[in-house]
Write an enzyme that holds these catalytic residues in place. Structure first.
Site, PDB file in Angstrom:
ATOM      1  N   HIS A  18       0.855  -1.184   0.000  1.00  0.00           N
ATOM      2  CA  HIS A  18       0.000   0.000   0.000  1.00  0.00           C
ATOM      3  C   HIS A  18       0.895   1.240   0.000  1.00  0.00           C
ATOM      4  O   HIS A  18       2.129   1.137  -0.059  1.00  0.00           O
ATOM      5  CB  HIS A  18      -1.003  -0.016   1.161  1.00  0.00           C
ATOM      6  CG  HIS A  18      -0.399  -0.107   2.529  1.00  0.00           C
ATOM      7  ND1 HIS A  18       0.503   0.795   3.017  1.00  0.00           N
ATOM      8  CD2 HIS A  18      -0.574  -1.010   3.528  1.00  0.00           C
ATOM      9  CE1 HIS A  18       0.853   0.482   4.240  1.00  0.00           C
ATOM     10  NE2 HIS A  18       0.216  -0.631   4.581  1.00  0.00           N
ATOM     11  N   HIS A  21       4.029   1.408   2.326  1.00  0.00           N
ATOM     12  CA  HIS A  21       5.223   0.682   1.873  1.00  0.00           C
ATOM     13  C   HIS A  21       5.879   1.436   0.713  1.00  0.00           C
ATOM     14  O   HIS A  21       7.097   1.540   0.629  1.00  0.00           O
ATOM     15  CB  HIS A  21       4.854  -0.715   1.373  1.00  0.00           C
ATOM     16  CG  HIS A  21       4.118  -1.557   2.371  1.00  0.00           C
ATOM     17  ND1 HIS A  21       2.878  -2.098   2.127  1.00  0.00           N
ATOM     18  CD2 HIS A  21       4.431  -1.933   3.630  1.00  0.00           C
ATOM     19  CE1 HIS A  21       2.477  -2.779   3.174  1.00  0.00           C
ATOM     20  NE2 HIS A  21       3.396  -2.691   4.111  1.00  0.00           N
ATOM     21  N   CYS A 135       2.289  -9.139  20.628  1.00  0.00           N
ATOM     22  CA  CYS A 135       1.417  -8.643  19.556  1.00  0.00           C
ATOM     23  C   CYS A 135       1.842  -9.327  18.264  1.00  0.00           C
ATOM     24  O   CYS A 135       2.975  -9.137  17.807  1.00  0.00           O
ATOM     25  CB  CYS A 135       1.517  -7.128  19.402  1.00  0.00           C
ATOM     26  SG  CYS A 135       0.624  -6.566  17.922  1.00  0.00           S
ATOM     27  N   CYS A 138       2.785  -6.837  15.431  1.00  0.00           N
ATOM     28  CA  CYS A 138       4.156  -6.294  15.475  1.00  0.00           C
ATOM     29  C   CYS A 138       5.187  -7.414  15.547  1.00  0.00           C
ATOM     30  O   CYS A 138       6.371  -7.160  15.402  1.00  0.00           O
ATOM     31  CB  CYS A 138       4.385  -5.440  16.720  1.00  0.00           C
ATOM     32  SG  CYS A 138       3.316  -4.043  16.916  1.00  0.00           S
ATOM     33  N   CYS A 156      -2.408  -3.318  21.643  1.00  0.00           N
ATOM     34  CA  CYS A 156      -1.171  -2.807  21.045  1.00  0.00           C
ATOM     35  C   CYS A 156      -1.408  -1.381  20.554  1.00  0.00           C
ATOM     36  O   CYS A 156      -2.422  -1.101  19.925  1.00  0.00           O
ATOM     37  CB  CYS A 156      -0.791  -3.716  19.880  1.00  0.00           C
ATOM     38  SG  CYS A 156       0.341  -2.949  18.740  1.00  0.00           S
ATOM     39  N   HIS A 159      -1.313  -1.399  16.502  1.00  0.00           N
ATOM     40  CA  HIS A 159      -2.384  -2.088  15.780  1.00  0.00           C
ATOM     41  C   HIS A 159      -3.755  -1.881  16.388  1.00  0.00           C
ATOM     42  O   HIS A 159      -4.761  -2.223  15.785  1.00  0.00           O
ATOM     43  CB  HIS A 159      -2.066  -3.587  15.658  1.00  0.00           C
ATOM     44  CG  HIS A 159      -0.908  -3.851  14.757  1.00  0.00           C
ATOM     45  ND1 HIS A 159       0.386  -3.875  15.212  1.00  0.00           N
ATOM     46  CD2 HIS A 159      -0.851  -4.018  13.418  1.00  0.00           C
ATOM     47  CE1 HIS A 159       1.199  -4.078  14.192  1.00  0.00           C
ATOM     48  NE2 HIS A 159       0.480  -4.167  13.090  1.00  0.00           N
ATOM     49  N   LYS A 317      -3.390   5.966  10.716  1.00  0.00           N
ATOM     50  CA  LYS A 317      -2.236   5.442   9.986  1.00  0.00           C
ATOM     51  C   LYS A 317      -2.692   4.610   8.790  1.00  0.00           C
ATOM     52  O   LYS A 317      -3.617   3.807   8.905  1.00  0.00           O
ATOM     53  CB  LYS A 317      -1.410   4.563  10.925  1.00  0.00           C
ATOM     54  CG  LYS A 317      -0.213   3.965  10.243  1.00  0.00           C
ATOM     55  CD  LYS A 317       0.634   3.109  11.169  1.00  0.00           C
ATOM     56  CE  LYS A 317       1.783   2.504  10.398  1.00  0.00           C
ATOM     57  NZ  LYS A 317       1.734   1.066  10.256  1.00  0.00           N
ATOM     58  N   LYS A 320      -2.914  -1.919   6.782  1.00  0.00           N
ATOM     59  CA  LYS A 320      -3.765  -3.007   6.318  1.00  0.00           C
ATOM     60  C   LYS A 320      -5.001  -3.154   7.193  1.00  0.00           C
ATOM     61  O   LYS A 320      -6.073  -3.497   6.730  1.00  0.00           O
ATOM     62  CB  LYS A 320      -2.918  -4.269   6.355  1.00  0.00           C
ATOM     63  CG  LYS A 320      -3.683  -5.541   6.357  1.00  0.00           C
ATOM     64  CD  LYS A 320      -2.685  -6.664   6.494  1.00  0.00           C
ATOM     65  CE  LYS A 320      -3.322  -8.025   6.460  1.00  0.00           C
ATOM     66  NZ  LYS A 320      -4.393  -8.260   7.332  1.00  0.00           N
TER      67      LYS A 320
HETATM   68  O1  ME8 Z   1       7.412  -4.137   9.853  1.00  0.00           O
HETATM   69  N1  ME8 Z   1       3.425   5.431   6.644  1.00  0.00           N
HETATM   70  O2  ME8 Z   1       6.932  -5.002   7.772  1.00  0.00           O
HETATM   71  P1  ME8 Z   1       5.613  -4.202   7.338  1.00  0.00           P
HETATM   72  C1  ME8 Z   1       4.721   5.327   6.329  1.00  0.00           C
HETATM   73  N2  ME8 Z   1       8.507  -7.020   8.206  1.00  0.00           N
HETATM   74  N3  ME8 Z   1       5.348   4.142   6.161  1.00  0.00           N
HETATM   75  C2  ME8 Z   1       4.630   3.029   6.304  1.00  0.00           C
HETATM   76  C3  ME8 Z   1       3.258   3.065   6.631  1.00  0.00           C
HETATM   77  C4  ME8 Z   1       2.651   4.349   6.801  1.00  0.00           C
HETATM   78  N4  ME8 Z   1       1.381   4.485   7.089  1.00  0.00           N
HETATM   79  N5  ME8 Z   1       2.813   1.802   6.713  1.00  0.00           N
HETATM   80  C5  ME8 Z   1       3.873   0.987   6.430  1.00  0.00           C
HETATM   81  C6  ME8 Z   1       7.589  -4.933   8.959  1.00  0.00           C
HETATM   82  N6  ME8 Z   1       4.974   1.722   6.177  1.00  0.00           N
HETATM   83  C7  ME8 Z   1       8.717  -5.926   9.069  1.00  0.00           C
HETATM   84  C8  ME8 Z   1      10.022  -5.224   8.770  1.00  0.00           C
HETATM   85  S1  ME8 Z   1      12.671  -5.206   8.490  1.00  0.00           S
HETATM   86  C9  ME8 Z   1      13.923  -6.166   8.948  1.00  0.00           C
HETATM   87  C10 ME8 Z   1      11.236  -6.087   8.912  1.00  0.00           C
HETATM   88  C11 ME8 Z   1       6.306   1.225   5.823  1.00  0.00           C
HETATM   89  O3  ME8 Z   1       5.115  -4.882   6.124  1.00  0.00           O
HETATM   90  C12 ME8 Z   1       7.345   1.683   6.845  1.00  0.00           C
HETATM   91  O4  ME8 Z   1       8.612   1.599   6.261  1.00  0.00           O
HETATM   92  O5  ME8 Z   1       4.718  -4.045   8.488  1.00  0.00           O
HETATM   93  C13 ME8 Z   1       7.204   0.621   7.911  1.00  0.00           C
HETATM   94  O6  ME8 Z   1       8.324   0.571   8.768  1.00  0.00           O
HETATM   95  C14 ME8 Z   1       7.087  -0.618   7.048  1.00  0.00           C
HETATM   96  O7  ME8 Z   1       6.294  -0.190   5.918  1.00  0.00           O
HETATM   97  C15 ME8 Z   1       6.426  -1.768   7.783  1.00  0.00           C
HETATM   98  O8  ME8 Z   1       6.189  -2.796   6.871  1.00  0.00           O
END
Ligand code: ME8
Length: 687
Positions: A18, A21, A135, A138, A156, A159, A317, A320
């Site tokens: 989304h 990301h 959680c 997270c 959490c 979330h 925020k 998903k």
């Molecule tokens: O946390 N605004 O993966 P994830 C800005 N797998 N950035 C956002 C966002 C938002 N509303 N939502 C998501 C994970 N992001 C782990 C990471 S790394 C070794 C493991 C971006 O799929 C932002 O970079 O939940 C956030 O940190 C990341 O997506 C979380 O992606």
């Protein structure tokens, strides 16, 4: 060449990409492109995080094996980045890499990290029992002080959902408590380790509060990398998903040591130049856990943890778990580019907005009107207009080859001003990029865009042509081409499609050097050009077009903007029983009208309520309180048509008089407003 290694988080495959990301990947891509232009040896890494309870659960919900879910979703991430003009990311030794944590090579490096920690200090990893809150969203352990209490349950903070109690799970622990002091010392000695500053302060105060040992294995599920040693009790452990995931940054470089214990070449080259770009939700894992794991393994730390804020919609925020916020970046970009002669510039427009609107470390609320306003102001009026003016004037006034500069003229009035602004813009933008400040870099770049337009206004080339002042005209055209050549490079980190298009229109050779502009070189670095006429890149959006785009994007129509969630359970059937029949005369008693929402605000201390002002064609507006706040942001409703029951007894809710009821289908999570599919005058009856 200085190495520059930039990573994004590896995204969980329980979701399709989304806008959140996309934001991180776009920012990383822009930094990578800038550094390549600045002459650095750049490596960019992204990928997917495929193990853990969350992914296992998501797969079960879809009736898939975890591996099948991963194999379905991981390519969708790679594909999205290609659709957004950032790919291809490939698994091999390319400059742009995509890593998956189910890759065998990655799994081997994680097991090595474990063994290496154990070999250095055997008691850094020990078996004990874990009991506490977890959680799954997270994939993190929490103390009650980290959580919110709602009713009887702990929730959490990220979330907003209840956390699970892990009851006496046998687990390997990592002795993180041993590394707090060393981490504080590292942060102090490396002032740029955690950026921006306010995130560093947050980490420092967390570490000063004392680090607790961390549970780093799980036995209650199997989807992960096995702990590479036996538990005397014979239980099978998988490595905690964060220890697994964080290691991706090193396994993508071929690991930190080879079988003989030597350092692989890429680790030696890039590791100390690593910048991990992340969202603030995962700061603690990157700025505390990861450095502690590395120190325990006797490995150097990455250079920088660069943390950005969150994009929200209506203050919530983008994530998903809130379907109305899940904006599809590819759709947004294609809508923005729909009317352009080069549709990919819609992608550039989205990138530009995201990086220009909010400084990297701050949160930003995504207001679609602001996106369209910025598009019109900065891209249509400023940049697009300048590009079209330059190519049009050069072709019109016949200067197809590079017009010569006149040294005396160049030092004069508007020409001197242009040189001053260009030098400052190149210098400031470069410093801002170096300091991880894309918004400032773009602001500086746009000072040159503005100065280019000012030069046209000040010198009026068409008047010079008419007056036959060919020397001055040649100077103007020369300087405009020189400006276009600088801008072609300065916009490239964020607007690559526009930069490529401009390159083509200028008719510059494909292999012309694309380094960052050097102060003092405006015009001197202009390669031979052969300009062709341009077409509108960023056509101005009039009010009608803006309204049409807003109607597509605003969350009132979530299906239009939200990507399908592969992990979502199938919707439950509608099971409410049909009520007994009524007479037509009973139905006639109900007065349903179409109303137009003129204003909407949240009701204080009531999560679900919005206070609407609705025009029902009565000469005065009605006040209506409606329980739709969980699903609709107030600003998304203004201007919308709604269906209202207008003859219900008025009543007060939270002290506010409600003079009608808005019709809606479903409950909080999947609420949809009843709609009429044509614009009709307020007050029109619905039967
Ligand atoms: O946390 N605004 O993966 P994830 C800005 N797998 N950035 C956002 C966002 C938002 N509303 N939502 C998501 C994970 N992001 C782990 C990471 S790394 C070794 C493991 C971006 O799929 C932002 O970079 O939940 C956030 O940190 C990341 O997506 C979380 O992606």
């Amino acid at each position: 060449m200085k190495p520059f290694y930039i990573t994004t988080p590896i995204y969980y495959v329980n979701d399709v990409p989304h806008l959140g990301h996309a934001y991180t990947t776009i920012a990383a891509d822009a930094l990578a492109r800038f550094h390549a232009m600045a002459g650095d040896d750049v490596l960019m890494l992204t990928g997917t995080d495929e193990h853990g309870e969350k992914v296992q659960e998501a797969a079960a919900k879809r009736g898939l094996t975890p591996q099948a879910l991963c194999d379905d979703v991981a390519p969708r991430f790679a594909h999205t980045w290609t659709q957004l003009d950032m790919g291809p990311f490939t698994a091999d030794g390319a400059r742009r890499r995509f890593i998956r944590t189910t890759d065998a090579r990655h799994k081997a490096v994680v097991a090595r990290l474990w063994r290496r920690i154990r070999a250095r200090n055997a008691d850094d990893l020990y078996l004990a029992t874990y009991q506490g809150w977890y959680c799954v969203g997270c994939e993190a352990f929490y103390k009650e002080s980290d959580l919110d209490k709602a009713g009887d349950a702990w929730h959490c903070k990220t979330h907003g959902r209840p956390v699970a109690w892990l009851d006496k799970e046998r687990s390997w622990f990592f002795r993180m408590s041993r590394y707090g002091e060393a981490l504080l010392e590292h942060i102090e000695r490396h002032p740029h380790f955690i950026q921006p500053e306010h995130f560093k302060n947050e980490v420092v105060s967390f570490v000063r509060g004392g680090l607790r040992d961390l549970s780093v294995s799980r036995t209650s599920f199997a989807w992960g990398i096995p702990v590479p040693e036996d538990d005397p009790e014979g239980r099978a452990h998988v490595i905690y998903v964060w220890m697994d995931a964080l290691t991706n940054y090193v396994s993508a470089l071929g690991g930190f040591d080879d079988d003989a214990g030597g350092e692989p070449r890429e680790f030696g080259t890039y590791w100390r130049a690593a910048t991990h770009l992340i969202g603030k939700d995962i700061l603690r894992f990157h700025a505390v856990y990861w450095p502690c794991f590395l120190m325990a393994a006797g490995l150097p730390l990455p250079r920088t943890i660069l943390c950005h804020g969150w994009w929200t919609i209506g203050g919530r925020k983008i994530s998903k778990s809130i379907p109305a916020t899940r904006v599809d970046p590819v759709k947004l970009a294609s809508d923005l580019g729909e009317l352009s002669s080069v549709p990919e510039t819609g992608i550039d427009a989205l990138k530009y907005f995201l990086l220009r609107e909010t400084p990297l470390g701050n949160d930003g609320d995504l207001i679609f009107e602001n996106l369209l306003d910025r598009y019109n102001a900065d891209l249509a009026n400023d940049l697009g207009n300048l590009i079209n003016r330059i190519t049009a004037m050069v072709t019109k006034f016949g200067a197809q080859a590079t017009p010569a500069a006149d040294a005396a003229l160049a030092a004069e009035g508007p020409f001197a001003a242009l040189r001053r602004v260009a030098d400052e813009a190149a210098r400031d933008a470069r410093a801002a990029w170096d300091g991880f400040q894309p918004s400032r870099a773009l602001e500086a770049t746009w000072r040159l865009v503005a100065e280019g337009n000012r030069l046209v206004d000040a010198t009026q080339p068409w008047a010079l042509a008419k007056a036959g002042d060919n020397v001055r005209l040649a100077q103007v055209l020369h300087d405009l081409l020189a400006t276009a050549w600088w801008l072609r490079r300065m916009i490239a980190p964020v607007l690559p499609a526009t930069a490529r298009t401009l390159h083509g229109w200028l008719g510059v050779a494909d292999d012309a050097p694309l380094g960052w502009p050097e102060p003092g070189q405006l015009g001197h670095d202009l390669p031979p050009v052969k300009v062709v006429a341009s077409t509108p890149l960023f056509p101005r959006l009039d009010d009608k077009r803006k309204d049409a785009l807003l109607a597509r994007w605003l969350p009132a129509e979530p299906a239009a903007a939200a990507p399908a969630d592969p992990a979502a359970p199938a919707p439950a059937p509608v099971t409410a029983p049909v009520l007994p029949p009524i007479q037509f005369a009973d139905f006639e008693k109900l007065d349903l009208r179409v109303g137009k929402v003129k204003a909407a605000v949240k009701v204080a201390k009531a999560d679900k309520l919005l206070h609407l002002t609705v025009d029902l064609g009565e000469g005065r507006d009605r006040s209506i309180v409606s329980g739709i706040a969980q699903r609709y942001a107030p600003e998304a409703l203004v201007g919308k048509q709604v269906v209202v029951v207008v003859n219900l007894e008025p009543r007060k809710m939270k002290g506010i008089l409600s003079e009608g009821m808005i019709l809606a289908a479903g409950d909080d999570a999947i609420l949809g407003l009843a709609a009429v599919d044509a614009e009709v005058p307020p007050g029109t009856r619905v039967r």
